[in-house]
Design an enzyme around this catalytic site. Sequence first.
Site, PDB file in Angstrom:
ATOM      1  CE  LYS A 139      -4.281  -1.727   0.427  1.00  0.00           C
ATOM      2  NZ  LYS A 139      -5.427  -1.389  -0.432  1.00  0.00           N
ATOM      3  CB  SER A 183      -9.767  -2.480   7.637  1.00  0.00           C
ATOM      4  OG  SER A 183      -9.065  -3.158   6.609  1.00  0.00           O
TER       5      SER A 183
END
Length: 321
Positions: free
Chosen positions: A67, A92
């Site tokens: 990410k 999350s």
Amino acid sequence: MGSRDDDGQNAEGQGYAADINSIREAQARIAPYVHKTPILSSTSINAIAGKQLFFKCECFQKAGAFKIRGASNSIFALDDIQAAKGVVTHSSGNHAAAVALAAKLRGIPAYIVIPENAPACKVENVNRYGGQVIWSDVTMESRESTAKKVQEETGAILIHPFNDKYTISSGQGTVCLELLEQVPEIDTIIVPISGGGLISGVALAAKGINPSIRVLAAEPKGADDSAQSKAAGRIIKLPATNTIADGLRAFLGDLTWPVVRDLVDDVIVVDDNAIVDAMKMCYETLKVAVEPSGAIGLAAALSDEFKESSVWHESSKIGII
């Protein structure tokens, strides 16, 4: 630093949200801020799989996941005026930490909307990187509405976790560029799928380099919206998800769906028991601790569904993200 030409969530007229050129541009932009992660392989696992498997270990990436690639590309594409009010996202865990770290590297505020059921270790990562945590309910609707409220109150730029062309071109595509530089002979790539950001970038990069490469999605049975979407020919959103793979609970977006629809060759669905078994194999054989969302690619490679498919018979060297 350059400038993002929009909020990253508008289609570019014709074609997909990214292409091989934007992916290469992203690779150059993020190079100072990310690791080039290693490839691992195991003759023992190859014997069990019946194929040569090459693991692209993004678990060794900064902030613990791929990410950071998309977050860095998005944040460092902002000009100084855009960046001044900071960035906001909802996630999350892994994307949340990545945005917090990339914002810290850029020296700007990061507002991170996190659902109340997020793993504590991932929330701690956000805090460690200086992100400001804002809690939401567990639903995607709550996450998105809370992020929108923060955006309106602060003027921060939204860094979407997957449905964003800057995220797609970096957070996914550069992973594949590296993989194919490290193992050029790969003919099949298995990728975890959730919102579709990672697999969209991988598919666009892989097919841009070699159109014959097969790209397969690995998805948990308790969150199999992508498999259902491919079967239905339209985006399917589930009323609820139930899987140990907490990072694979999002749904496809309007930028990722066209890529998944057109360029992902198949979706392999596995249950949580298979994911846990794959985690154990990674730990015991590769000596790598991998979260469920990362181990699902191996689970898919070892599944009966894959071994009974024509793609398995056509594959020889398989890359697993």
